[in-house]
Design an enzyme around this catalytic site. Structure first.
Site, short mmCIF file in Angstrom:
data_model
loop_
_atom_site.label_atom_id
_atom_site.label_comp_id
_atom_site.label_asym_id
_atom_site.label_seq_id
_atom_site.Cartn_x
_atom_site.Cartn_y
_atom_site.Cartn_z
N CYS A 140 -16.26 -9.57 5.79
CA CYS A 140 -15.63 -8.28 5.49
C CYS A 140 -14.36 -8.50 4.68
O CYS A 140 -13.47 -9.23 5.11
CB CYS A 140 -15.24 -7.57 6.78
N CYS A 159 0.36 5.09 6.77
CA CYS A 159 -0.26 4.93 8.10
C CYS A 159 0.77 4.27 9.03
O CYS A 159 1.22 3.15 8.76
CB CYS A 159 -1.51 4.08 8.00
N ARG A 183 -17.93 -2.27 17.84
CA ARG A 183 -17.14 -3.49 17.66
C ARG A 183 -15.83 -3.44 18.43
O ARG A 183 -15.02 -2.54 18.26
CB ARG A 183 -16.84 -3.73 16.18
N CYS A 194 0.53 0.52 10.27
CA CYS A 194 0.07 -0.56 9.39
C CYS A 194 1.18 -1.43 8.82
O CYS A 194 2.20 -0.93 8.31
CB CYS A 194 -0.75 0.03 8.24
N CYS A 254 -19.45 1.78 8.40
CA CYS A 254 -18.68 1.20 9.50
C CYS A 254 -17.47 2.11 9.66
O CYS A 254 -16.62 2.19 8.77
CB CYS A 254 -18.25 -0.22 9.12
N CYS A 295 0.83 -1.21 0.00
CA CYS A 295 0.00 0.00 0.00
C CYS A 295 0.87 1.26 0.00
O CYS A 295 1.80 1.38 0.80
CB CYS A 295 -0.93 -0.01 1.21
N CYS A 344 -19.27 -6.63 3.69
CA CYS A 344 -18.62 -5.38 4.06
C CYS A 344 -17.30 -5.34 3.30
O CYS A 344 -16.66 -6.39 3.16
CB CYS A 344 -18.36 -5.37 5.56
N1 SAM Z 1 -6.63 0.41 3.08
C1 SAM Z 1 -7.93 0.60 3.58
C2 SAM Z 1 -8.04 1.71 4.58
O1 SAM Z 1 -7.05 2.12 5.13
O2 SAM Z 1 -9.17 2.16 4.79
C3 SAM Z 1 -8.53 -0.66 4.18
C4 SAM Z 1 -7.68 -1.58 5.03
S1 SAM Z 1 -7.07 -0.88 6.54
C5 SAM Z 1 -5.99 -2.16 7.07
C6 SAM Z 1 -8.46 -0.90 7.63
C7 SAM Z 1 -8.30 -0.36 9.01
O3 SAM Z 1 -7.63 -1.29 9.84
C8 SAM Z 1 -7.51 0.91 9.20
O4 SAM Z 1 -8.25 2.04 8.92
C9 SAM Z 1 -7.15 0.85 10.67
O5 SAM Z 1 -8.13 1.53 11.44
C10 SAM Z 1 -7.17 -0.64 10.98
N2 SAM Z 1 -5.81 -1.12 11.29
C11 SAM Z 1 -4.81 -1.34 10.41
N3 SAM Z 1 -3.68 -1.75 11.02
C12 SAM Z 1 -3.96 -1.80 12.34
C13 SAM Z 1 -3.20 -2.13 13.50
N4 SAM Z 1 -1.92 -2.47 13.41
N5 SAM Z 1 -3.81 -2.09 14.70
C14 SAM Z 1 -5.11 -1.73 14.80
N6 SAM Z 1 -5.88 -1.39 13.73
C15 SAM Z 1 -5.31 -1.41 12.53
FE1 SF4 Z 2 -2.82 1.25 3.36
FE2 SF4 Z 2 -2.69 0.15 5.77
FE3 SF4 Z 2 -3.15 2.73 5.53
FE4 SF4 Z 2 -5.08 0.97 4.78
S1 SF4 Z 2 -4.28 1.29 6.83
S2 SF4 Z 2 -4.38 2.80 3.68
S3 SF4 Z 2 -3.76 -0.70 4.00
S4 SF4 Z 2 -1.26 1.66 4.91
#
Ligand code: SAM
Ligand code: SF4
Ligand code: DTB
Length: 316
Positions: free
Chosen positions: A100, A60, A263, A63, A191, A56, A131
């Protein structure tokens, strides 16, 4: 508070006052309200599947899937439809009512949209709610997703607007709000929640709930994630979240959005049974069920079965 009091005009100081009540008072208010709107012995279960893992372009800081950090994650292509259907069948046979699908995309391309539409149609045929969480989408794409039968779109705000730039720099809070508006306009259920443990202050947490609670319509589902610390990400060494602070946020979420499903999302594998039981008492009534989240471990199915049995909680 009664059913007429689903409000969209909360002030931050009201929320601070609720959050700072004595713990027992806070939990009792949240629990009473929870009982007015929900069966306190019922938890909704969803199963997550990563349909496109890693690579990606977003940054973030929590992530595992961002290309900016070396997290030792194997990057994969979008999974074939057959594999997704098999997983959805398995989730259903294990009791999930919602499936989901998550993708490590910054935004949805029209090519990927066509693939996702096929997935949604097939999963719907199994009589599962659907979802997806695919990053940013336009109103046109949201409308097409709705037409394919999509029930929910997950798109988290993660934290307060003020703290957001400390968490992500490749997009703005407003980008998230814009996508949420497209989802709502298209008639898809929302959500939307956040993560606790990003290094944010208590006020940032309260402000996140304030933004969600003052949306024109509350999200039908509000995931509260506890940071899963991923090695290689900037937040790997973050301090642990105080458990009572976490429970307070669950209670606050329940009070501010009485009708929504709250949730207890990522991070349950690092919570003991008593902590989870208190979260359910405070108003959490939805979980991810299944041994894996997207890339990280979830609480195991076997353990969850034992816990839900002990608490005599039914799943729906
Ligand atoms: N890329 C898309 C996005 O960011 O909306 C969808 C996938 S992203 C992994 C979905 C959500 O997972 C993120 O918005 C975040 O809130 C949550 N998430 C991701 N990594 C996480 C982590 N290490 N611990 C807790 N929540 C996490
Ligand atoms: Fe990409 Fe992870 Fe951020 Fe979703 S949360 S936009 S998968 S870096
Ligand atoms: C949400 O709020 N939490 C889920 C889901 N929505 C997509 C994702 C949690 C991801 C946890 C870390 C991982 O598995 O990589």
């Amino acid at each position: 508070m009664n059913k007429k009091e689903i409000r969209h005009n909360w002030t931050i100081s009201e929320l601070e006052e609720i959050y700072n009540e004595p713990f027992n008072d806070l939990l009792w208010s949240a629990h009473q309200l929870h009982r007015n709107y929900h069966d306190p012995n019922e938890v909704q279960i969803s199963t997550l599947m990563s349909i496109k893992t890693g690579g990606c372009p977003e940054d973030c800081k929590y992530c595992s899937q961002s290309i900016k950090y070396d997290t030792n994650l194997e990057r994969e292509k979008t999974l074939p439809l057959s594999e997704i259907i098999n997983q959805a069948k398995k989730a259903k046979s294990h009791g999930a009512t919602r499936f989901c699908m998550g993708a490590a995309w910054r935004n949805l391309t029209d090519n990927n949209l066509e693939k996702v539409i096929k997935m949604i149609k097939e999963v719907k045929k199994l009589n599962l709610e659907t979802c997806v969480t695919l990053g940013m989408i336009s109103i046109d794409q949201a409308t097409k997703l709705k037409a394919s039968g999509l029930d929910y779109y997950n798109h988290n705000l993660d934290t307060s607007e003020e703290y957001y730039s400390k968490v992500v720099t490749t997009r703005k809070y407003q980008d998230r709000l814009n996508t949420l508006e497209c989802v709502r306009k298209a008639g898809i259920k929302v959500c939307c929640g956040g993560i606790i443990g990003l290094g944010e202050s208590k006020l940032d947490r309260i402000k996140l709930i304030h933004v969600l609670g003052n949306l024109k319509e509350h999200p039908e589902s509000v995931p509260i994630n506890k940071l899963v610390k991923i090695k290689g990400t900037p937040f790997f060494e973050n301090a642990d979240v105080d458990e009572f602070d976490f429970i307070r946020i669950i209670a606050l979420t329940r009070i501010v959005m009485p009708k929504s499903y709250v949730r207890l999302s990522a991070g349950r594998d690092s919570m003991n049974d008593q902590m989870q039981a208190l979260c359910f008492f405070a108003g959490a009534n939805s979980i991810f069920y299944g041994d894996e989240l997207l890339t990280a471990k979830n609480a195991s199915e076997i353990h969850d079965q034992l816990l839900l049995d002990k608490l005599k909680i039914r799943t729906v």
